[in-house]
Design a protein around this motif. Structure first.
Motif, short mmCIF file in Angstrom:
data_model
loop_
_atom_site.label_atom_id
_atom_site.label_comp_id
_atom_site.label_asym_id
_atom_site.label_seq_id
_atom_site.Cartn_x
_atom_site.Cartn_y
_atom_site.Cartn_z
N ASP A 107 -7.69 -8.93 -25.29
CA ASP A 107 -6.94 -9.94 -24.53
C ASP A 107 -5.50 -9.49 -24.30
OD1 ASP A 107 -8.79 -11.84 -23.87
OD2 ASP A 107 -8.35 -13.17 -25.54
N ARG A 108 -4.90 -8.83 -25.27
CA ARG A 108 -3.54 -8.34 -25.10
C ARG A 108 -3.51 -7.07 -24.25
NH1 ARG A 108 -3.65 -9.51 -30.54
NH2 ARG A 108 -3.64 -7.32 -31.19
N LEU A 109 -4.53 -6.24 -24.42
CA LEU A 109 -4.58 -4.97 -23.70
C LEU A 109 -4.72 -5.17 -22.20
CD1 LEU A 109 -4.98 -1.87 -23.50
CD2 LEU A 109 -7.41 -2.27 -24.00
N TRP A 110 -5.56 -6.10 -21.78
CA TRP A 110 -5.95 -6.16 -20.38
C TRP A 110 -4.80 -6.44 -19.42
CZ3 TRP A 110 -10.28 -3.90 -20.90
CH2 TRP A 110 -11.06 -3.66 -19.76
N PRO A 111 -4.05 -7.53 -19.62
CA PRO A 111 -2.95 -7.77 -18.66
C PRO A 111 -1.86 -6.70 -18.76
CG PRO A 111 -2.87 -9.35 -20.47
CD PRO A 111 -4.16 -8.61 -20.60
N ALA A 112 -1.65 -6.19 -19.97
CA ALA A 112 -0.61 -5.16 -20.13
C ALA A 112 -1.00 -3.88 -19.40
CB ALA A 112 -0.38 -4.88 -21.61
N ALA A 113 -2.25 -3.45 -19.54
CA ALA A 113 -2.69 -2.23 -18.87
C ALA A 113 -2.66 -2.40 -17.35
CB ALA A 113 -4.10 -1.87 -19.32
N THR A 114 -2.97 -3.61 -16.88
CA THR A 114 -2.92 -3.87 -15.44
C THR A 114 -1.49 -3.78 -14.92
OG1 THR A 114 -4.86 -5.31 -15.60
CG2 THR A 114 -3.47 -5.55 -13.65
N LEU A 115 -0.55 -4.40 -15.63
CA LEU A 115 0.85 -4.34 -15.22
C LEU A 115 1.40 -2.92 -15.27
CD1 LEU A 115 2.45 -7.52 -16.85
CD2 LEU A 115 2.28 -7.00 -14.42
N ALA A 116 1.00 -2.19 -16.31
CA ALA A 116 1.54 -0.84 -16.51
C ALA A 116 1.14 0.12 -15.40
CB ALA A 116 1.08 -0.29 -17.86
N THR A 117 0.05 -0.16 -14.72
CA THR A 117 -0.43 0.75 -13.67
C THR A 117 -0.21 0.22 -12.26
OG1 THR A 117 -2.65 -0.21 -13.87
CG2 THR A 117 -2.18 1.76 -15.19
N ALA A 118 0.30 -1.00 -12.15
CA ALA A 118 0.51 -1.59 -10.83
C ALA A 118 1.75 -0.99 -10.16
CB ALA A 118 0.66 -3.11 -10.94
N ARG A 119 1.63 -0.64 -8.90
CA ARG A 119 2.75 -0.02 -8.18
C ARG A 119 3.92 -0.96 -8.01
NH1 ARG A 119 -0.11 3.37 -3.20
NH2 ARG A 119 -1.33 4.81 -4.51
N THR A 120 3.64 -2.25 -7.96
CA THR A 120 4.70 -3.22 -7.70
C THR A 120 5.43 -3.67 -8.96
OG1 THR A 120 3.06 -5.01 -7.83
CG2 THR A 120 3.53 -4.09 -5.65
N THR A 121 5.01 -3.19 -10.12
CA THR A 121 5.64 -3.60 -11.37
C THR A 121 7.02 -2.95 -11.50
OG1 THR A 121 3.48 -3.79 -12.42
CG2 THR A 121 5.39 -3.72 -13.87
N ALA A 122 8.02 -3.75 -11.84
CA ALA A 122 9.36 -3.22 -12.06
C ALA A 122 9.38 -2.30 -13.26
CB ALA A 122 10.34 -4.37 -12.25
N ASP A 123 10.35 -1.37 -13.28
CA ASP A 123 10.38 -0.34 -14.33
C ASP A 123 10.46 -0.94 -15.73
OD1 ASP A 123 10.21 1.62 -12.45
OD2 ASP A 123 12.35 2.08 -12.41
N LEU A 124 11.36 -1.91 -15.93
CA LEU A 124 11.50 -2.50 -17.26
C LEU A 124 10.22 -3.23 -17.67
CD1 LEU A 124 15.18 -3.89 -17.24
CD2 LEU A 124 14.28 -1.91 -18.49
N GLU A 125 9.64 -3.93 -16.73
CA GLU A 125 8.40 -4.67 -17.02
C GLU A 125 7.27 -3.68 -17.31
OE1 GLU A 125 5.87 -8.43 -15.17
OE2 GLU A 125 7.21 -7.25 -13.89
N ARG A 126 7.25 -2.55 -16.58
CA ARG A 126 6.23 -1.54 -16.81
C ARG A 126 6.36 -0.93 -18.20
NH1 ARG A 126 6.87 1.10 -12.62
NH2 ARG A 126 5.03 0.42 -11.45
N ASP A 127 7.59 -0.66 -18.63
CA ASP A 127 7.81 -0.10 -19.96
C ASP A 127 7.34 -1.06 -21.04
OD1 ASP A 127 8.88 2.18 -18.88
OD2 ASP A 127 10.97 1.58 -19.14
N ALA A 128 7.64 -2.35 -20.85
CA ALA A 128 7.21 -3.35 -21.83
C ALA A 128 5.69 -3.46 -21.85
CB ALA A 128 7.83 -4.71 -21.50
N ALA A 129 5.06 -3.40 -20.68
CA ALA A 129 3.60 -3.50 -20.60
C ALA A 129 2.95 -2.29 -21.27
CB ALA A 129 3.16 -3.60 -19.14
N ARG A 130 3.52 -1.12 -21.06
CA ARG A 130 2.97 0.08 -21.70
C ARG A 130 3.04 -0.03 -23.22
NH1 ARG A 130 5.83 4.56 -17.72
NH2 ARG A 130 4.21 4.55 -16.08
N ALA A 131 4.16 -0.59 -23.72
CA ALA A 131 4.31 -0.74 -25.17
C ALA A 131 3.27 -1.71 -25.73
CB ALA A 131 5.72 -1.21 -25.50
N ILE A 132 3.05 -2.81 -25.02
CA ILE A 132 2.06 -3.80 -25.47
C ILE A 132 0.66 -3.19 -25.44
CG2 ILE A 132 0.95 -6.00 -24.89
CD1 ILE A 132 3.69 -6.91 -23.80
N ALA A 133 0.35 -2.45 -24.36
CA ALA A 133 -0.96 -1.82 -24.25
C ALA A 133 -1.17 -0.79 -25.35
CB ALA A 133 -1.12 -1.17 -22.88
#
Length: 250
Positions: free
Chosen positions: A204-230
């Motif tokens: 449940d934690r992995l799925w939205p984080a992995a999606t955000l981390a690979t989305a082209r529209t995700t902002a850099d800071l948000e992408r970094d946070a998503a990668r850490a959660i994933a």
């Protein structure tokens, strides 16, 4: 048919529903177009794919001459087993009150169930080993069969077992994100049902984080946070399999 199917008997919207009519809810005999397995059995409903040719799509129930144990076995047939010709003969005999014809058709149903193949891997079609459910939805015959895969195909396709699906999108086919290494996918494939349920919160934690981390529209800071959660969720999965499935296993 409804885009949001629910059981006409109990109202459940769970994934394991069977189409039992092509008529809109509230019409015809009053049944919804779908039924869950308990209601399918309690009401002796016939899946739409087995309806008699003369009235295909209308709601139907198994005649009284079909014993309850056979109704249960008919409900659990794997997709692809063709019963419509037999059911057509059964209904024709029932309308004519031809007991000999009814008995013959019921015997044919029994023989068809006895000869029916078990579930198949949806990729290689093997039946030679325990299969793992990887999705669930309206089956073409029988409720709750879902889609199943053998272990090798589960690993090769990087499929997430149904019991570990993210709760936000349970039921569709899911594939492990690239952040989950292949060796971990292989070890996750060997978890039993209880162990899969234990790792589901991490998924449940992995799925939205992995999606955000690979989305082209995700902002850099948000992408970094998503990668850490994933990455943290993947660490949790590693920990979950560490003592259960040794790294040297298959």
């Amino acid at each position: 048919m409804s885009l949001d199917p629910r059981c006409g008997g109990c109202g459940t919207t769970g994934p394991a529903l069977t189409a039992i009519s092509l008529m809109p809810s509230g019409s015809g005999g009053g049944w919804s177009e779908h039924a869950c397995r308990p209601c399918l059995l309690a009401c002796r409903l016939i899946p739409v794919v087995h309806h008699p040719v003369s009235s295909w799509g209308e709601p139907h129930q198994w005649p009284d001459e079909v014993p309850d144990d056979l109704v249960e076995r008919l409900a659990d047939l794997a997709p692809g087993v063709v019963l419509q010709p037999i059911v057509t003969r059964l209904f024709r005999a029932a309308r004519a009150k031809a007991q000999h014809g009814i008995t013959a058709a019921v015997d044919e149903l029994q023989a068809a169930v006895d000869a029916a193949p078990g579930p198949l891997c949806m990729y290689c079609e093997t039946t030679g080993e325990p299969l793992i459910t990887v999705a669930a939805g309206e089956a073409t015959a029988g409720p709750g069969r879902g889609f199943q895969a053998c272990r090798d195909c589960l690993v090769e396709q990087r499929l997430v077992p149904f019991l570990a699906h993210p709760s936000s999108s349970r039921g569709d086919l899911h594939y492990w994100p690239d952040i989950v290494p292949t060796d971990l996918v292989r070890r996750l494939a060997d978890l039993d049902e209880d162990q899969l349920a234990d790792v589901q919160p991490a998924v449940d934690r992995l799925w939205p984080a992995a999606t955000l981390a690979t989305a082209r529209t995700t902002a850099d800071l948000e992408r970094d946070a998503a990668r850490a959660i994933a990455a943290d969720a993947v660490d949790v999965l590693h920990t979950a399999v560490r003592d259960v499935v040794p790294e040297t296993d298959r």
